[in-house]
Write a protein that holds these residues in place. Sequence first.
Motif, PDB file in Angstrom:
ATOM      1  N   TYR A  46       0.974  -1.227   0.160  1.00 41.81           N
ATOM      2  CA  TYR A  46      -0.167   0.009   0.010  1.00 41.81           C
ATOM      3  C   TYR A  46       0.927   1.314  -0.025  1.00 41.81           C
ATOM      4  O   TYR A  46       1.958   1.428   0.828  1.00 41.81           O
ATOM      5  CB  TYR A  46      -0.972  -0.063   1.246  1.00 41.81           C
ATOM      6  CG  TYR A  46      -2.218  -0.869   1.093  1.00 41.81           C
ATOM      7  CD1 TYR A  46      -3.085  -0.926  -0.069  1.00 41.81           C
ATOM      8  CD2 TYR A  46      -2.528  -1.972   1.978  1.00 41.81           C
ATOM      9  CE1 TYR A  46      -4.076  -1.709  -0.088  1.00 41.81           C
ATOM     10  CE2 TYR A  46      -3.418  -3.057   1.926  1.00 41.81           C
ATOM     11  CZ  TYR A  46      -4.118  -2.909   0.841  1.00 41.81           C
ATOM     12  OH  TYR A  46      -5.218  -3.791   0.856  1.00 41.81           O
ATOM     13  N   TYR A  54      -2.391   5.091   2.068  1.00 37.12           N
ATOM     14  CA  TYR A  54      -3.284   3.939   2.349  1.00 37.12           C
ATOM     15  C   TYR A  54      -2.635   2.961   3.437  1.00 37.12           C
ATOM     16  O   TYR A  54      -3.162   2.141   3.940  1.00 37.12           O
ATOM     17  CB  TYR A  54      -3.422   3.215   1.079  1.00 37.12           C
ATOM     18  CG  TYR A  54      -4.436   3.713   0.332  1.00 37.12           C
ATOM     19  CD1 TYR A  54      -5.951   3.592   0.443  1.00 37.12           C
ATOM     20  CD2 TYR A  54      -4.154   4.576  -0.888  1.00 37.12           C
ATOM     21  CE1 TYR A  54      -6.898   4.085  -0.292  1.00 37.12           C
ATOM     22  CE2 TYR A  54      -5.224   5.069  -1.631  1.00 37.12           C
ATOM     23  CZ  TYR A  54      -6.294   4.811  -1.195  1.00 37.12           C
ATOM     24  OH  TYR A  54      -7.666   5.517  -1.980  1.00 37.12           O
ATOM     25  N   PRO A  57      -4.149   3.517   7.596  1.00 32.44           N
ATOM     26  CA  PRO A  57      -5.986   3.572   7.505  1.00 32.44           C
ATOM     27  C   PRO A  57      -6.280   4.279   8.785  1.00 32.44           C
ATOM     28  O   PRO A  57      -7.377   4.754   8.551  1.00 32.44           O
ATOM     29  CB  PRO A  57      -6.267   2.295   7.266  1.00 32.44           C
ATOM     30  CG  PRO A  57      -5.127   1.330   7.867  1.00 32.44           C
ATOM     31  CD  PRO A  57      -3.968   2.075   7.611  1.00 32.44           C
ATOM     32  N   GLU A 175     -14.212   3.125  -0.317  1.00 28.11           N
ATOM     33  CA  GLU A 175     -13.129   1.968   0.035  1.00 28.11           C
ATOM     34  C   GLU A 175     -13.166   1.867   1.578  1.00 28.11           C
ATOM     35  O   GLU A 175     -13.103   2.984   2.078  1.00 28.11           O
ATOM     36  CB  GLU A 175     -11.684   2.925  -0.521  1.00 28.11           C
ATOM     37  CG  GLU A 175     -11.449   2.675  -1.852  1.00 28.11           C
ATOM     38  CD  GLU A 175     -10.496   3.547  -2.180  1.00 28.11           C
ATOM     39  OE1 GLU A 175      -9.813   3.353  -3.281  1.00 28.11           O
ATOM     40  OE2 GLU A 175      -9.739   4.555  -1.802  1.00 28.11           O
ATOM     41  N   TYR A 177     -11.360  -0.172   4.975  1.00 26.43           N
ATOM     42  CA  TYR A 177     -10.399  -0.879   5.460  1.00 26.43           C
ATOM     43  C   TYR A 177     -10.878  -2.131   6.519  1.00 26.43           C
ATOM     44  O   TYR A 177     -11.438  -1.624   7.272  1.00 26.43           O
ATOM     45  CB  TYR A 177      -9.285  -0.072   6.115  1.00 26.43           C
ATOM     46  CG  TYR A 177      -8.010  -1.031   6.332  1.00 26.43           C
ATOM     47  CD1 TYR A 177      -7.287  -1.229   5.328  1.00 26.43           C
ATOM     48  CD2 TYR A 177      -7.556  -1.244   7.793  1.00 26.43           C
ATOM     49  CE1 TYR A 177      -5.804  -1.952   5.807  1.00 26.43           C
ATOM     50  CE2 TYR A 177      -6.521  -2.104   8.216  1.00 26.43           C
ATOM     51  CZ  TYR A 177      -5.687  -2.211   6.875  1.00 26.43           C
ATOM     52  OH  TYR A 177      -4.431  -3.068   7.346  1.00 26.43           O
ATOM     53  N   TRP A 182      -7.932  -3.138   2.046  1.00 22.21           N
ATOM     54  CA  TRP A 182      -8.723  -2.146   1.484  1.00 22.21           C
ATOM     55  C   TRP A 182      -9.528  -2.931   0.689  1.00 22.21           C
ATOM     56  O   TRP A 182      -9.134  -3.555  -0.485  1.00 22.21           O
ATOM     57  CB  TRP A 182      -8.092  -1.084   0.851  1.00 22.21           C
ATOM     58  CG  TRP A 182      -7.362   0.051   1.752  1.00 22.21           C
ATOM     59  CD1 TRP A 182      -6.038  -0.079   2.185  1.00 22.21           C
ATOM     60  CD2 TRP A 182      -7.933   1.175   2.391  1.00 22.21           C
ATOM     61  NE1 TRP A 182      -5.808   0.964   3.029  1.00 22.21           N
ATOM     62  CE2 TRP A 182      -7.004   1.770   3.029  1.00 22.21           C
ATOM     63  CE3 TRP A 182      -9.350   1.513   2.467  1.00 22.21           C
ATOM     64  CZ2 TRP A 182      -7.220   3.016   4.028  1.00 22.21           C
ATOM     65  CZ3 TRP A 182      -9.731   2.622   3.305  1.00 22.21           C
ATOM     66  CH2 TRP A 182      -8.577   3.234   3.990  1.00 22.21           C
ATOM     67  N   PRO A 199      -6.032   0.155  -4.409  1.00 23.54           N
ATOM     68  CA  PRO A 199      -6.542   1.619  -4.408  1.00 23.54           C
ATOM     69  C   PRO A 199      -5.914   2.495  -5.157  1.00 23.54           C
ATOM     70  O   PRO A 199      -6.034   3.734  -5.168  1.00 23.54           O
ATOM     71  CB  PRO A 199      -6.454   1.859  -2.745  1.00 23.54           C
ATOM     72  CG  PRO A 199      -5.587   0.979  -2.178  1.00 23.54           C
ATOM     73  CD  PRO A 199      -5.504  -0.262  -3.025  1.00 23.54           C
TER      74      PRO A 199
END
Length: 268
Positions: A46, A54, A57, A175, A177, A182, A199
């Motif tokens: 991420y 990302y 989160p 989106e 988590y 995600w 993402p």
Amino acid sequence: MKKIGFLILVVVLLLGCISEEESTPAPTTTPPPTETPTSPVVSPDYQLAFGIDYAHPEQYVVQGEQSQVSNPEVLDRLRTNEPSVAHLGDIYRWLKSEFTTYSAGGKTIGVVTVDQLLEERRLGGCHDHGLVYAAVVRELGYPAIMVRTVSIAWVEQFQTDEKKAKLHIGHVFVEVYVDDAWVLIDSTNGWYVEDGYDPADAVIPLRGNIAGSSNEIYGFYVECKGIDIWSFGIHSPAESIQAMDELARQLNLENIVYPFYEFQQFAR
């Protein structure tokens, strides 16, 4: 006299010892450390994309100005100690059962707040669906991001003849988590991608009758992401149209690469 002086010195020394002992704090027992929440374990894959971090989160459980929930007690029936994709499906079904839908033609974009929508229990399009869904899951402890997109087929039409593309077509996703990953959710139609969602990829290849009556033959391209619509800098339908036009003029359709996602759909 020497004996008296010696006795006085002994007494003074003894009193000093007693005073020192009394001023010394009694030993205390250190309580065991309390267990503090730790940041979710995130895959190093991420990365920062569309202004969203990302890899962290936990930053996205805080509501924005537009997505404040003043009366969180209305969501008590949705609370759980076991976050899961299945629970996200329960929230989608709650949204569909508790709210009526109508076609606002984009007139509510950037205008209404989550508190208003929770009070009125009416949703005028995908922006309203996404705004409420993201705020609700966030209130229940899930990090969540709103994803605003444009129809790639609409962009193609716009670049061919702007006058024939007056009906602006896009869609809003959310989106979330959950379970250390995600996932992508279409909060209007119940489609979701659980495994392998990236993402950082701007292309969402969800096809079919997704945005109103239009038949999407390519899918959607991400325009912007944020906590809520106001965080996009959009406060009116006119600003929404302007943002879509700007992206449509800049997007190079020949460079688009379509990812493969396995879309599933929540049961109604």
